[in-house]
Scaffold this motif. Sequence first.
Motif, PDB file in Angstrom:
ATOM      1  N   ALA A   2       0.846  -1.191   0.000  1.00  0.00           N
ATOM      2  CA  ALA A   2       0.000   0.000   0.000  1.00  0.00           C
ATOM      3  C   ALA A   2       0.882   1.243   0.000  1.00  0.00           C
ATOM      4  O   ALA A   2       2.054   1.193   0.367  1.00  0.00           O
ATOM      5  CB  ALA A   2      -0.917  -0.005   1.223  1.00  0.00           C
ATOM      6  N   ARG A   3       0.281   2.363  -0.401  1.00  0.00           N
ATOM      7  CA  ARG A   3       1.030   3.632  -0.430  1.00  0.00           C
ATOM      8  C   ARG A   3       1.322   4.155   0.973  1.00  0.00           C
ATOM      9  O   ARG A   3       2.339   4.773   1.203  1.00  0.00           O
ATOM     10  CB  ARG A   3       0.253   4.690  -1.212  1.00  0.00           C
TER      11      ARG A   3
ATOM     12  N   GLU B 207      -2.971   2.300   5.318  1.00  0.00           N
ATOM     13  CA  GLU B 207      -3.668   1.425   4.364  1.00  0.00           C
ATOM     14  C   GLU B 207      -3.181  -0.024   4.490  1.00  0.00           C
ATOM     15  O   GLU B 207      -3.971  -0.965   4.463  1.00  0.00           O
ATOM     16  CB  GLU B 207      -3.429   1.900   2.927  1.00  0.00           C
ATOM     17  N   LEU B 208      -1.870  -0.176   4.638  1.00  0.00           N
ATOM     18  CA  LEU B 208      -1.304  -1.515   4.770  1.00  0.00           C
ATOM     19  C   LEU B 208      -1.818  -2.200   6.027  1.00  0.00           C
ATOM     20  O   LEU B 208      -2.213  -3.366   5.997  1.00  0.00           O
ATOM     21  CB  LEU B 208       0.227  -1.445   4.797  1.00  0.00           C
TER      22      LEU B 208
ATOM     23  N   GLN C 110      -5.285  -3.477   5.454  1.00  0.00           N
ATOM     24  CA  GLN C 110      -5.297  -4.714   4.667  1.00  0.00           C
ATOM     25  C   GLN C 110      -4.898  -5.916   5.528  1.00  0.00           C
ATOM     26  O   GLN C 110      -5.509  -6.985   5.448  1.00  0.00           O
ATOM     27  CB  GLN C 110      -4.331  -4.598   3.486  1.00  0.00           C
TER      28      GLN C 110
END
Length: 116
Positions: free
Chosen positions: A81-82, A86-87, A90
């Motif tokens: 992820a950016r 976000e990571l 996930q």
Amino acid sequence: MSTAVVDDFVKRARSILSSDELKDLALRLTEAEPQVPRKSEVKRSGKKGYVSPNTVWLRDHSAPYKGMHVALKDGKFLAAARTLKELDGQLKEMNVDRPLRAHIPREEDLFWAGWS
């Protein structure tokens, strides 16, 4: 191992061992042995010691993920992820326990902290 060698082994075992001992031998030969990696299968750094599978993955596969955060577990790619937020989202959905999270810097992100 060739069948001739196996046949010779069976013939000799039958002449030496009792039927109970043969049964015990057969059971022992069919037991599953723990899988121990051969020395040639263990990744090494070329100098000393063991190199983590995650480190090997980063060395070999990180180029397409420049500027991104990646998650790895036991040398296997899980997500990218950016942003770290976000990571983490996930990974939470995947319910992964203690993955390695790493940021792959872009060339222009590298900095110099010495004298010029």
